[in-house]
Design a protein around this motif. Sequence first.
Motif, PDB file in Angstrom:
ATOM      1  N   ARG A 132       1.911   5.037  -0.441  1.00  0.00           N
ATOM      2  CA  ARG A 132       1.198   6.306  -0.222  1.00  0.00           C
ATOM      3  C   ARG A 132       1.599   7.392  -1.219  1.00  0.00           C
ATOM      4  NH1 ARG A 132      -3.036   5.427   3.084  1.00  0.00           N
ATOM      5  NH2 ARG A 132      -2.429   4.036   4.736  1.00  0.00           N
ATOM      6  N   PRO A 155      -7.383   3.926  -4.187  1.00  0.00           N
ATOM      7  CA  PRO A 155      -6.876   2.614  -3.764  1.00  0.00           C
ATOM      8  C   PRO A 155      -6.193   1.835  -4.888  1.00  0.00           C
ATOM      9  CG  PRO A 155      -9.101   2.942  -2.956  1.00  0.00           C
ATOM     10  CD  PRO A 155      -8.804   4.092  -3.865  1.00  0.00           C
ATOM     11  N   ASP A 195       0.853  -1.179   0.000  1.00  0.00           N
ATOM     12  CA  ASP A 195       0.000   0.000   0.000  1.00  0.00           C
ATOM     13  C   ASP A 195       0.896   1.238   0.000  1.00  0.00           C
ATOM     14  OD1 ASP A 195      -2.381   1.423   0.049  1.00  0.00           O
ATOM     15  OD2 ASP A 195      -2.375   1.530   2.238  1.00  0.00           O
ATOM     16  N   ARG A 219      -2.751   3.288  -5.322  1.00  0.00           N
ATOM     17  CA  ARG A 219      -1.892   2.863  -4.213  1.00  0.00           C
ATOM     18  C   ARG A 219      -1.401   1.435  -4.414  1.00  0.00           C
ATOM     19  NH1 ARG A 219      -4.649   5.166   1.317  1.00  0.00           N
ATOM     20  NH2 ARG A 219      -4.174   7.345   0.906  1.00  0.00           N
ATOM     21  N   ALA A 220      -2.291   0.570  -4.875  1.00  0.00           N
ATOM     22  CA  ALA A 220      -1.898  -0.816  -5.110  1.00  0.00           C
ATOM     23  C   ALA A 220      -0.886  -0.914  -6.250  1.00  0.00           C
ATOM     24  CB  ALA A 220      -3.127  -1.653  -5.437  1.00  0.00           C
TER      25      ALA A 220
END
Length: 55
Positions: free
Chosen positions: A5, A17, A3, A20-21
């Motif tokens: 940032r 999300p 994860d 982030r992945a």
Amino acid sequence: MSDVRRCTVCGRTLRDPASRARGTGPVCARKLRKLCKKARRQLLPVADVPAGPYL
């Protein structure tokens, strides 16, 4: 999957999300895809590479 940032390319904060992945923002991901596509087009096919003394 980690994860992340911040974008690993430009360092901007990632909010989505999926970004982030992936580790990159949507703009940087698009630019990287274009660069990879361009690099693949510039590669010579193996048959076109001249044989040198070491081959």
